[in-house]
Design a protein around this motif. Structure first.
Motif, PDB file in Angstrom:
ATOM      1  N   VAL A   1     -18.254  26.709 -11.212  1.00 46.00           N
ATOM      2  CA  VAL A   1     -18.340  27.530 -12.611  1.00 46.00           C
ATOM      3  C   VAL A   1     -18.886  28.795 -12.668  1.00 46.00           C
ATOM      4  N   PHE A   2     -19.790  28.978 -11.821  1.00 43.38           N
ATOM      5  CA  PHE A   2     -20.946  30.193 -11.950  1.00 43.38           C
ATOM      6  C   PHE A   2     -20.074  31.552 -12.399  1.00 43.38           C
ATOM      7  N   THR A   3     -20.505  32.237 -13.016  1.00 44.70           N
ATOM      8  CA  THR A   3     -19.803  33.565 -13.446  1.00 44.70           C
ATOM      9  C   THR A   3     -20.747  34.557 -12.647  1.00 44.70           C
ATOM     10  N   PRO A   4     -20.124  35.739 -12.536  1.00 46.34           N
ATOM     11  CA  PRO A   4     -21.127  36.890 -11.995  1.00 46.34           C
ATOM     12  C   PRO A   4     -22.172  37.217 -12.688  1.00 46.34           C
ATOM     13  N   GLU A   5     -22.381  37.002 -13.846  1.00 48.47           N
ATOM     14  CA  GLU A   5     -23.582  36.935 -14.574  1.00 48.47           C
ATOM     15  C   GLU A   5     -24.620  36.068 -14.197  1.00 48.47           C
ATOM     16  N   ASP A   6     -24.194  34.651 -14.038  1.00 48.26           N
ATOM     17  CA  ASP A   6     -24.954  33.703 -13.384  1.00 48.26           C
ATOM     18  C   ASP A   6     -25.608  33.992 -12.102  1.00 48.26           C
ATOM     19  N   ILE A   7     -24.971  34.469 -11.214  1.00 53.89           N
ATOM     20  CA  ILE A   7     -25.109  35.025  -9.971  1.00 53.89           C
ATOM     21  C   ILE A   7     -26.320  36.032  -9.955  1.00 53.89           C
ATOM     22  N   ASP A   8     -26.160  37.032 -10.746  1.00 53.36           N
ATOM     23  CA  ASP A   8     -27.050  38.065 -11.082  1.00 53.36           C
ATOM     24  C   ASP A   8     -28.503  37.322 -11.789  1.00 53.36           C
ATOM     25  N   LEU A   9     -28.372  36.291 -12.527  1.00 56.98           N
ATOM     26  CA  LEU A   9     -29.441  35.758 -12.836  1.00 56.98           C
ATOM     27  C   LEU A   9     -30.338  35.115 -11.991  1.00 56.98           C
ATOM     28  N   PHE A  10     -29.616  34.380 -11.060  1.00 58.88           N
ATOM     29  CA  PHE A  10     -30.302  33.760  -9.773  1.00 58.88           C
ATOM     30  C   PHE A  10     -31.135  34.743  -9.128  1.00 58.88           C
ATOM     31  N   LYS A  11     -30.269  35.926  -8.720  1.00 59.54           N
ATOM     32  CA  LYS A  11     -30.688  36.950  -7.775  1.00 59.54           C
ATOM     33  C   LYS A  11     -32.232  37.501  -8.548  1.00 59.54           C
ATOM     34  N   ASP A  12     -31.997  37.590  -9.950  1.00 58.50           N
ATOM     35  CA  ASP A  12     -33.297  37.935 -10.711  1.00 58.50           C
ATOM     36  C   ASP A  12     -34.374  37.048 -10.571  1.00 58.50           C
ATOM     37  N   ILE A  13     -34.054  35.997 -10.633  1.00 51.22           N
ATOM     38  CA  ILE A  13     -35.141  34.884 -10.873  1.00 51.22           C
ATOM     39  C   ILE A  13     -35.815  34.533  -9.445  1.00 51.22           C
ATOM     40  N   PHE A  14     -34.975  34.271  -8.250  1.00 52.71           N
ATOM     41  CA  PHE A  14     -35.510  33.834  -7.202  1.00 52.71           C
ATOM     42  C   PHE A  14     -35.396  35.116  -6.010  1.00 52.71           C
ATOM     43  N   GLU A  15     -36.419  34.979  -5.384  1.00 52.74           N
ATOM     44  CA  GLU A  15     -36.887  36.025  -4.243  1.00 52.74           C
ATOM     45  C   GLU A  15     -35.885  35.811  -3.169  1.00 52.74           C
ATOM     46  N   ASN A  16     -35.646  34.767  -2.716  1.00 56.00           N
ATOM     47  CA  ASN A  16     -34.738  34.481  -1.583  1.00 56.00           C
ATOM     48  C   ASN A  16     -33.710  33.308  -2.088  1.00 56.00           C
ATOM     49  N   VAL A  17     -32.429  33.896  -2.379  1.00 52.88           N
ATOM     50  CA  VAL A  17     -31.444  32.811  -3.022  1.00 52.88           C
ATOM     51  C   VAL A  17     -30.030  33.258  -2.202  1.00 52.88           C
ATOM     52  N   ASP A  18     -29.320  32.152  -2.183  1.00 56.57           N
ATOM     53  CA  ASP A  18     -27.935  32.188  -1.685  1.00 56.57           C
ATOM     54  C   ASP A  18     -27.006  31.172  -2.688  1.00 56.57           C
ATOM     55  N   THR A  19     -25.852  31.769  -3.111  1.00 57.39           N
ATOM     56  CA  THR A  19     -24.958  31.110  -3.932  1.00 57.39           C
ATOM     57  C   THR A  19     -23.624  30.516  -3.237  1.00 57.39           C
ATOM     58  N   LEU A  20     -23.730  30.262  -1.963  1.00 58.31           N
ATOM     59  CA  LEU A  20     -22.624  30.060  -1.185  1.00 58.31           C
ATOM     60  C   LEU A  20     -22.360  28.662  -1.189  1.00 58.31           C
ATOM     61  N   GLU A  21     -20.776  28.346  -0.958  1.00 51.07           N
ATOM     62  CA  GLU A  21     -20.494  26.781  -0.988  1.00 51.07           C
ATOM     63  C   GLU A  21     -20.949  26.310   0.103  1.00 51.07           C
ATOM     64  N   GLU A  22     -20.787  26.952   0.945  1.00 61.05           N
ATOM     65  CA  GLU A  22     -20.990  26.318   2.553  1.00 61.05           C
ATOM     66  C   GLU A  22     -22.751  26.430   2.557  1.00 61.05           C
ATOM     67  N   PHE A  23     -23.332  25.401   3.376  1.00 66.58           N
ATOM     68  CA  PHE A  23     -24.512  25.226   3.550  1.00 66.58           C
ATOM     69  C   PHE A  23     -24.992  24.442   4.711  1.00 66.58           C
ATOM     70  N   LYS A  24     -26.034  25.154   5.572  1.00 67.01           N
ATOM     71  CA  LYS A  24     -26.435  24.515   6.682  1.00 67.01           C
ATOM     72  C   LYS A  24     -27.776  24.526   6.725  1.00 67.01           C
ATOM     73  N   THR A  25     -28.620  23.415   6.559  1.00 65.01           N
ATOM     74  CA  THR A  25     -30.140  23.639   6.797  1.00 65.01           C
ATOM     75  C   THR A  25     -30.505  21.981   7.431  1.00 65.01           C
ATOM     76  N   ASN A  26     -31.985  22.095   7.567  1.00 66.75           N
ATOM     77  CA  ASN A  26     -32.472  20.878   7.995  1.00 66.75           C
ATOM     78  C   ASN A  26     -32.358  19.928   6.765  1.00 66.75           C
ATOM     79  N   SER A  27     -31.770  18.736   6.942  1.00 67.54           N
ATOM     80  CA  SER A  27     -32.067  17.770   5.767  1.00 67.54           C
ATOM     81  C   SER A  27     -33.515  17.279   5.496  1.00 67.54           C
ATOM     82  N   THR A  28     -34.268  17.445   6.676  1.00 72.79           N
ATOM     83  CA  THR A  28     -35.717  16.780   6.622  1.00 72.79           C
ATOM     84  C   THR A  28     -36.335  17.680   5.765  1.00 72.79           C
ATOM     85  N   THR A  29     -36.267  18.861   5.630  1.00 70.69           N
ATOM     86  CA  THR A  29     -37.150  19.955   4.727  1.00 70.69           C
ATOM     87  C   THR A  29     -36.435  20.456   3.350  1.00 70.69           C
TER      88      THR A  29
END
Length: 181
Positions: free
Chosen positions: A81-109
């Protein structure tokens, strides 16, 4: 940026202050304290649109405060449901942010933050990522509308978690159930 974007940013700082001073946040940070140094990423799913929803704004304020508290260097947010403005907001707030559906990371961290996640998404997260750290709806109360059999059939991982949670909550109060002979 629109006036709604500016209003959202302004109200967000007020909500962050409210969250930071709340007993709930104190409880959350106390629970996360032993692991806070090891959490490098927060994956937030099912937040809702902070531009369009006051509930999502409060959840975003909690996300911002969590990120500060655990010193997460990466934030990943996704909701269809994110709008383009939501994405802009996240980028404005967080220094290192992604808004992708796919996600890979270490689940222990990674701290999985699922503020409005439906049961099927929560089940998928537990099956797919096997997270060590999760902040989400109370699984016991969130699943109480289903019978035990239906819960087990539809959401086997959540059913197991509910079963374990219910067993750990049983307290011996000395009361004995009288059984019919």
């Amino acid at each position: 940026m629109s006036s709604q974007f500016d209003k959202t940013k302004q109200s967000l700082s007020q909500y962050q202050k409210t969250i930071a001073e709340s007993n709930l946040f104190a409880s959350i940070t106390k629970s996360l304290s032993p692991a806070s140094d090891g959490i490098t990423t927060i994956r937030c799913l099912a937040l809702g649109s902070p531009i369009e929803s006051i509930n999502a704004r409060y959840q975003l304020a909690l996300l911002v405060e969590l990120a500060k508290n655990v010193s997460a260097s990466h934030i990943s947010v996704y909701d269809p449901v994110f709008t383009p403005e939501d994405i802009d907001l996240f980028k404005d707030i967080f220094e290192n942010v992604d808004t992708l559906e796919e996600f890979k990371t270490n689940s222990t961290t990674t701290l999985y933050f699922l503020p409005h996640a439906p049961l099927d998404l929560t089940e998928t997260i537990f099956k797919t990522h096997e997270p060590m750290f999760v902040l989400a709806n109370d699984i016991v109360s969130h699943t109480d509308r289903l019978t035990k059999a239906k819960l087990l059939e539809t959401y086997p991982v959540l059913a197991t978690m509910v079963h374990i949670a219910n067993k750990s909550e049983q307290v011996d109060d000395g009361f004995k159930v009288v059984k019919k002979k």
